[in-house]
Design a protein around this motif. Structure first.
Motif, mmCIF file in Angstrom:
data_model
loop_
_atom_site.group_PDB
_atom_site.id
_atom_site.type_symbol
_atom_site.label_atom_id
_atom_site.label_comp_id
_atom_site.label_asym_id
_atom_site.label_seq_id
_atom_site.Cartn_x
_atom_site.Cartn_y
_atom_site.Cartn_z
ATOM 1 N N GLU A 20 47.988 46.414 43.390
ATOM 2 C CA GLU A 20 48.646 47.162 44.460
ATOM 3 C C GLU A 20 50.017 46.552 44.704
ATOM 4 O O GLU A 20 50.197 45.340 44.563
ATOM 5 N N THR A 21 50.967 47.378 45.061
ATOM 6 C CA THR A 21 52.307 46.908 45.430
ATOM 7 C C THR A 21 52.558 47.232 46.890
ATOM 8 O O THR A 21 52.283 48.345 47.339
ATOM 9 N N VAL A 22 53.078 46.254 47.629
ATOM 10 C CA VAL A 22 53.355 46.452 49.049
ATOM 11 C C VAL A 22 54.693 45.816 49.386
ATOM 12 O O VAL A 22 55.052 44.760 48.852
ATOM 13 N N ASN B 51 62.910 41.039 53.287
ATOM 14 C CA ASN B 51 61.992 42.131 52.955
ATOM 15 C C ASN B 51 61.706 42.070 51.467
ATOM 16 O O ASN B 51 62.621 42.154 50.643
ATOM 17 N N VAL B 52 60.433 41.920 51.109
ATOM 18 C CA VAL B 52 60.045 41.586 49.748
ATOM 19 C C VAL B 52 59.012 42.585 49.229
ATOM 20 O O VAL B 52 58.166 43.068 49.991
ATOM 21 N N ILE B 53 59.066 42.866 47.939
ATOM 22 C CA ILE B 53 58.070 43.718 47.284
ATOM 23 C C ILE B 53 57.123 42.825 46.489
ATOM 24 O O ILE B 53 57.554 42.099 45.596
ATOM 25 N N TRP B 54 55.852 42.880 46.851
ATOM 26 C CA TRP B 54 54.837 42.048 46.219
ATOM 27 C C TRP B 54 53.877 42.914 45.408
ATOM 28 O O TRP B 54 53.534 44.018 45.817
ATOM 29 N N THR B 55 53.392 42.386 44.298
ATOM 30 C CA THR B 55 52.370 43.057 43.507
ATOM 31 C C THR B 55 51.238 42.080 43.219
ATOM 32 O O THR B 55 51.488 40.928 42.847
ATOM 33 N N ALA C 4 39.696 40.359 59.566
ATOM 34 C CA ALA C 4 40.204 41.730 59.444
ATOM 35 C C ALA C 4 41.480 41.806 58.618
ATOM 36 O O ALA C 4 41.806 42.864 58.064
ATOM 37 N N ALA C 5 42.214 40.694 58.523
ATOM 38 C CA ALA C 5 43.465 40.689 57.759
ATOM 39 C C ALA C 5 43.247 40.959 56.281
ATOM 40 O O ALA C 5 44.194 41.302 55.564
ATOM 41 N N MET C 6 42.007 40.810 55.797
ATOM 42 C CA MET C 6 41.751 41.054 54.374
ATOM 43 C C MET C 6 42.030 42.498 53.977
ATOM 44 O O MET C 6 42.273 42.792 52.809
ATOM 45 N N GLU C 7 42.027 43.400 54.948
ATOM 46 C CA GLU C 7 42.224 44.815 54.633
ATOM 47 C C GLU C 7 43.622 45.100 54.099
ATOM 48 O O GLU C 7 43.813 46.027 53.314
ATOM 49 N N GLN C 8 44.628 44.334 54.533
ATOM 50 C CA GLN C 8 45.979 44.555 54.017
ATOM 51 C C GLN C 8 46.464 43.429 53.102
ATOM 52 O O GLN C 8 47.530 43.530 52.495
ATOM 53 N N ALA C 9 45.690 42.355 52.977
ATOM 54 C CA ALA C 9 46.119 41.194 52.201
ATOM 55 C C ALA C 9 46.021 41.453 50.698
ATOM 56 O O ALA C 9 45.152 42.198 50.238
ATOM 57 N N ILE C 10 46.903 40.811 49.948
ATOM 58 C CA ILE C 10 46.818 40.823 48.486
ATOM 59 C C ILE C 10 47.018 39.409 47.964
ATOM 60 O O ILE C 10 47.604 38.547 48.635
ATOM 61 N N LEU C 11 46.515 39.155 46.766
ATOM 62 C CA LEU C 11 46.822 37.930 46.040
ATOM 63 C C LEU C 11 47.914 38.305 45.051
ATOM 64 O O LEU C 11 47.666 38.996 44.063
#
Length: 393
Positions: A119-121, A151-155, A202-209
């Motif tokens: 996912e990219t956010v 402001n950063v784009i993470w994948t 609950a933060a796991m819902e939007q978190a990514i590695l």
């Protein structure tokens, strides 16, 4: 101790380089724009950064401009510990991370993680102390103005997908805990210096590695090969060099969790009963013009963020908050966790104008005029202190 002196103004005159006035304010050379960069970040743009220390570099206010995405070369640096050796990014897919507190705990390589989902956010990365320089009381820590944010784009792989692949979170685990992979010196108790942060489950819902930043492999200086990214949360929770992700019944026993990054009255020590620096607040600031301007029509621009909620509007004042005009958002909306550049075209007469911005979110949060001081200078989002004085003539 910070290299910057204590700055006692509510808002600052801006120098021609687009940062706080340097030599005139008595700033040492190392804390000014264009200073030589440490070797591990030599690839960054020295002209756009202020070097506070080896582990703390700030983006110049003027360099932020009105860009949607902060270039990696301009993004601020804040490391609690020195980065691990370069060897850890030589074979990125071989990096291992332990997943605990789930039905089927295991240790996985980064290469294996990449097969579970992607996912990219876009989201704001911001130090808890961004805006610390605007407080009147003496605060320890780097005297950031506005440049400890980008402001950063993470994948990467969504944590919710990772958890689902491992059978779900075990019962009674209310916290998501990330442990960093920085080296702990021999003889030093790990919990005293280790970067290990717990956030509500609950933060796991939007978190990514995340393994990519702005479209390229995550740099070592920013946590590569793998970083926990929690959109909407302050930077300290976005643990670098992630070697363990655990769902736990209690918060981490580490000092950085128990007493560090706690919001408390001036003069008080940190303790676990105090609010922790988790979710970010609504905030905005002017990024230009920051030099002297001529009379007539000008473009006033800046950036705004909603923290954990989408922005509704940004207002701009050219008279210190006496009157406000709604600004125009620039570029596409990149999501509720990203910042939005804004612009207002207006006419300015001769004299000194106090330029300020005030952001509001769709759920009713409004950036306040003032912000209550706290011991460590965390979370400042008061629009008055973030305003700038512009001389027009």
């Amino acid at each position: 101790m910070s290299l910057l002196p204590q700055l006692k103004r509510r808002h600052f005159l801006i120098g021609s380089a687009g940062g706080l006035v340097g030599a005139a304010a008595g700033l040492p050379a190392m804390a000014q724009e264009g200073a030589a960069l440490p070797d591990y970040v030599a690839w960054k743009d020295a002209d756009d950064l202020i070097v506070h220390s080896m582990q703390t570099l700030e983006t110049r206010r003027g360099a932020i401009g009105s860009g949607l995405v902060t270039p990696s070369e301009d993004l601020y640096i804040r490391n609690n510990l020195p980065a691990p050796p370069e060897e850890i990014v030589a074979d990125r897919d071989a990096w291992e991370i332990a997943i605990e507190g789930v039905a089927e705990p295991q240790t996985m390589t980064l290469g294996a993680l990449k097969t579970l989902g992607v996912e990219t956010v876009a989201c704001v990365l911001q130090c808890s102390g961004n805006g610390r320089a605007f407080f009147d009381h003496e605060t320890s820590g780097t005297q950031w103005s506005v440049g400890a944010a980008g402001n950063v784009i993470w994948t990467g792989v969504p944590v919710r997908d990772l958890v689902a692949a491992m059978g779900g979170v075990s019962d009674g685990m209310d916290w998501m805990t990330g442990t960093g992979g920085e080296e702990i010196p021999d003889g030093v108790p790990a919990e005293t210096i280790q970067v290990e942060r717990s956030v509500p489950r609950a933060a796991m819902e939007q978190a990514i590695l995340a393994w990519d930043m702005n479209g390229t492999a995550l740099p070592l200086a920013h946590g590569g090969p793998l970083r926990l990214v929690i959109p909407g949360y302050y930077g300290v929770n976005n643990v670098k060099y992630l070697k363990r992700l655990a769902f736990t019944a209690q918060e981490s026993p580490s000092k950085i969790q128990q007493t560090g990054y706690r919001v408390r009255p001036v003069g008080e020590k940190g303790d676990p009963s105090q609010p922790s620096m988790f979710e970010m607040s609504v905030k905005s600031w002017i990024t230009g013009p920051l030099e002297e301007a001529g009379t007539g029509k000008v473009q006033i621009h800046g950036v705004a963020m909603g923290g954990t909620a989408a922005l509704e509007k940004v207002e701009v004042s050219v008279d210190g908050g006496a009157n406000w005009t709604v600004a125009q958002f620039l570029g596409p909306d990149m999501g509720p966790y990203a910042w939005r550049p804004f612009v207002l075209i207006t006419e300015l007469g001769q004299g000194t104008h106090m330029l300020a911005s005030r952001a509001s979110t769709v759920d009713g949060q409004v950036q306040p005029e003032m912000f209550e001081p706290n011991e460590r200078g965390y979370g400042h989002n008061g629009w008055h202190d973030h305003a700038v004085d512009l001389t027009v003539g």
